[in-house]
Design a protein around this motif. Structure first.
Motif, PDB file in Angstrom:
ATOM      1  N   GLN A   1      11.627  33.500  46.901  1.00 22.59           N
ATOM      2  CA  GLN A   1      12.418  32.859  47.941  1.00 22.59           C
ATOM      3  C   GLN A   1      11.991  33.415  49.285  1.00 22.59           C
ATOM      4  N   THR A   2      11.253  32.623  50.033  1.00 24.43           N
ATOM      5  CA  THR A   2      10.702  33.062  51.306  1.00 24.43           C
ATOM      6  C   THR A   2      11.798  33.510  52.268  1.00 24.43           C
ATOM      7  N   GLY A   3      11.602  34.661  52.899  1.00 20.64           N
ATOM      8  CA  GLY A   3      12.516  35.112  53.933  1.00 20.64           C
ATOM      9  C   GLY A   3      13.634  36.016  53.459  1.00 20.64           C
ATOM     10  N   GLY A   4      13.739  36.290  52.171  1.00 18.33           N
ATOM     11  CA  GLY A   4      14.804  37.149  51.664  1.00 18.33           C
ATOM     12  C   GLY A   4      14.644  38.596  52.133  1.00 18.33           C
ATOM     13  N   TYR A   5      15.757  39.319  52.170  1.00 13.45           N
ATOM     14  CA  TYR A   5      15.725  40.707  52.636  1.00 13.45           C
ATOM     15  C   TYR A   5      16.394  41.676  51.658  1.00 13.45           C
ATOM     16  N   MET A   6      17.534  41.275  51.097  1.00 15.69           N
ATOM     17  CA  MET A   6      18.335  42.190  50.290  1.00 15.69           C
ATOM     18  C   MET A   6      17.547  42.818  49.142  1.00 15.69           C
ATOM     19  N   HIS A   7      16.678  42.025  48.501  1.00 14.51           N
ATOM     20  CA  HIS A   7      15.942  42.560  47.347  1.00 14.51           C
ATOM     21  C   HIS A   7      15.022  43.709  47.730  1.00 14.51           C
ATOM     22  N   LYS A   8      14.638  43.764  49.005  1.00 13.07           N
ATOM     23  CA  LYS A   8      13.758  44.831  49.470  1.00 13.07           C
ATOM     24  C   LYS A   8      14.447  46.192  49.408  1.00 13.07           C
ATOM     25  N   LEU A   9      15.778  46.188  49.347  1.00 14.62           N
ATOM     26  CA  LEU A   9      16.531  47.442  49.349  1.00 14.62           C
ATOM     27  C   LEU A   9      16.597  48.081  47.972  1.00 14.62           C
ATOM     28  N   GLY A  10      16.100  47.391  46.950  1.00 12.85           N
ATOM     29  CA  GLY A  10      15.968  47.991  45.634  1.00 12.85           C
ATOM     30  C   GLY A  10      17.100  47.699  44.673  1.00 12.85           C
ATOM     31  N   TRP A  11      16.793  47.924  43.382  1.00 11.17           N
ATOM     32  CA  TRP A  11      17.751  47.615  42.318  1.00 11.17           C
ATOM     33  C   TRP A  11      18.997  48.495  42.392  1.00 11.17           C
ATOM     34  N   ARG A  12      18.837  49.776  42.673  1.00  9.15           N
ATOM     35  CA  ARG A  12      19.982  50.686  42.724  1.00  9.15           C
ATOM     36  C   ARG A  12      20.983  50.248  43.788  1.00  9.15           C
ATOM     37  N   PHE A  13      20.467  49.897  44.953  1.00 12.52           N
ATOM     38  CA  PHE A  13      21.349  49.445  46.032  1.00 12.52           C
ATOM     39  C   PHE A  13      22.058  48.155  45.638  1.00 12.52           C
ATOM     40  N   LEU A  14      21.305  47.202  45.100  1.00 12.42           N
ATOM     41  CA  LEU A  14      21.902  45.921  44.733  1.00 12.42           C
ATOM     42  C   LEU A  14      22.950  46.071  43.631  1.00 12.42           C
ATOM     43  N   LYS A  15      22.708  46.950  42.696  1.00 13.14           N
ATOM     44  CA  LYS A  15      23.695  47.179  41.632  1.00 13.14           C
ATOM     45  C   LYS A  15      25.006  47.678  42.234  1.00 13.14           C
ATOM     46  N   GLU A  16      24.924  48.646  43.141  1.00 14.49           N
ATOM     47  CA  GLU A  16      26.127  49.170  43.795  1.00 14.49           C
ATOM     48  C   GLU A  16      26.790  48.082  44.640  1.00 14.49           C
ATOM     49  N   TYR A  17      25.963  47.296  45.308  1.00 21.62           N
ATOM     50  CA  TYR A  17      26.463  46.194  46.144  1.00 21.62           C
ATOM     51  C   TYR A  17      27.281  45.210  45.308  1.00 21.62           C
ATOM     52  N   TYR A  18      26.756  44.815  44.145  1.00 21.85           N
ATOM     53  CA  TYR A  18      27.471  43.851  43.308  1.00 21.85           C
ATOM     54  C   TYR A  18      28.693  44.475  42.635  1.00 21.85           C
ATOM     55  N   LYS A  19      28.670  45.766  42.351  1.00 22.79           N
ATOM     56  CA  LYS A  19      29.866  46.434  41.841  1.00 22.79           C
ATOM     57  C   LYS A  19      30.991  46.332  42.863  1.00 22.79           C
ATOM     58  N   ILE A  20      30.665  46.570  44.120  1.00 24.87           N
ATOM     59  CA  ILE A  20      31.656  46.480  45.193  1.00 24.87           C
ATOM     60  C   ILE A  20      32.163  45.047  45.330  1.00 24.87           C
ATOM     61  N   GLU A  21      31.237  44.101  45.287  1.00 20.66           N
ATOM     62  CA  GLU A  21      31.627  42.698  45.460  1.00 20.66           C
ATOM     63  C   GLU A  21      32.518  42.215  44.315  1.00 20.66           C
ATOM     64  N   ILE A  22      32.177  42.567  43.095  1.00 24.83           N
ATOM     65  CA  ILE A  22      32.973  42.142  41.940  1.00 24.83           C
ATOM     66  C   ILE A  22      34.399  42.679  42.033  1.00 24.83           C
ATOM     67  N   ASN A  23      34.551  43.881  42.598  1.00 24.37           N
ATOM     68  CA  ASN A  23      35.873  44.499  42.703  1.00 24.37           C
ATOM     69  C   ASN A  23      36.745  43.893  43.799  1.00 24.37           C
ATOM     70  N   ASN A  24      36.151  43.100  44.686  1.00 26.10           N
ATOM     71  CA  ASN A  24      36.942  42.470  45.744  1.00 26.10           C
ATOM     72  C   ASN A  24      37.842  41.385  45.158  1.00 26.10           C
ATOM     73  N   ALA A  25      39.088  41.354  45.605  1.00 21.72           N
ATOM     74  CA  ALA A  25      40.078  40.432  45.039  1.00 21.72           C
ATOM     75  C   ALA A  25      39.687  38.972  45.212  1.00 21.72           C
ATOM     76  N   HIS A  26      39.000  38.631  46.305  1.00 21.23           N
ATOM     77  CA  HIS A  26      38.721  37.228  46.605  1.00 21.23           C
ATOM     78  C   HIS A  26      37.262  36.835  46.367  1.00 21.23           C
ATOM     79  N   SER A  27      36.483  37.753  45.761  1.00 19.88           N
ATOM     80  CA  SER A  27      35.098  37.415  45.442  1.00 19.88           C
ATOM     81  C   SER A  27      35.034  36.491  44.231  1.00 19.88           C
ATOM     82  N   ILE A  28      34.072  35.577  44.262  1.00 14.40           N
ATOM     83  CA  ILE A  28      33.843  34.672  43.140  1.00 14.40           C
ATOM     84  C   ILE A  28      32.349  34.685  42.823  1.00 14.40           C
ATOM     85  N   ILE A  29      32.004  35.239  41.666  1.00 17.66           N
ATOM     86  CA  ILE A  29      30.609  35.259  41.223  1.00 17.66           C
ATOM     87  C   ILE A  29      30.547  34.523  39.896  1.00 17.66           C
ATOM     88  N   LEU A  30      29.891  33.390  39.896  1.00 18.23           N
ATOM     89  CA  LEU A  30      29.778  32.544  38.701  1.00 18.23           C
ATOM     90  C   LEU A  30      28.357  32.640  38.169  1.00 18.23           C
TER      91      LEU A  30
END
Length: 210
Positions: free
Chosen positions: A27-56
């Motif tokens: 996907q041309t132009g993406g940035y988040m993946h450049k921060l690495g798997w460890r960062f993204l894993k923590e990022y999604y843990k935080i997002e999943i814990n948010n009351a109003h987040s929706i990840i399908l």
């Protein structure tokens, strides 16, 4: 193959990070993946814990996650939780910054924007319903199911009372840009990021289109 659609749970964070990184390479132009798997894993843990987040996510008969769509009913909650958890995010990001210091400036720009410290630096939608990431494993391309995932996520937001939702797309990403137009998205603003990339803020009218 038949797919089951379900909401992400906390134990899915590592898998979401993996799918995100694989998809973003194409996907041309993406940035988040450049921060690495460890960062993204923590990022999604935080997002999943948010009351109003929706990840399908779309799960195949083999139990593999082939794609997912993430976002929130309250973008302000999302960014508040990122600020609250900035230390854990930084600790998971630090090994990546040590090996690739060229990422530091981009990280600073994003932190300043999301911390509301400088309104001149703008990356996109900061309040209300917000679509975040939509990806499907490129080695198992399935345009019909990918668009079905996109539609289901937006339909869920509509059914929860949202009348519209905004998201961002890099204008260099022609495939996603065309898909957004196909799904009835309307460009309401264009931004130039500090690294000179062009980004559009897209709005979907959920009442009329889903």
């Amino acid at each position: 193959m038949k797919f089951t659609y379900r909401f992400a749970k906390l134990s899915d964070a590592g898998m979401l990070a993996r799918v995100h990184m694989i998809c973003a390479k194409y996907q041309t132009g993406g940035y988040m993946h450049k921060l690495g798997w460890r960062f993204l894993k923590e990022y999604y843990k935080i997002e999943i814990n948010n009351a109003h987040s929706i990840i399908l996510l779309a799960e195949g008969e083999d139990g593999v996650c082939y794609g997912f769509h993430s976002g929130t009913l309250k973008a302000e909650e999302h960014f508040a939780s990122l600020r609250k958890n900035r230390i854990s995010l930084f600790l998971n990001l630090l090994p990546r910054l040590i090996t690739k210091p060229s990422l530091i400036l981009g990280v600073i720009h994003r932190y300043v924007s999301f911390a509301n410290k400088d309104t001149k630096i703008e990356f996109g939608v900061k309040n209300g319903p917000r679509g975040e990431y939509w990806g499907w494993l490129p080695d198992y391309s399935n345009p019909v199911e990918s668009l079905n995932l996109h539609k289901k996520w937006h339909t869920i937001l509509r059914d929860l009372g949202a009348e519209s939702v905004r998201s961002e797309v890099d204008l260099t990403n022609d495939r996603v840009y065309k898909s957004i137009k196909l799904m009835g998205g309307e460009i309401i603003n264009e931004l130039e990021l500090p690294d000179k990339r062009k980004r559009a803020v897209v709005q979907y009218n959920l009442i009329d289109n889903f």
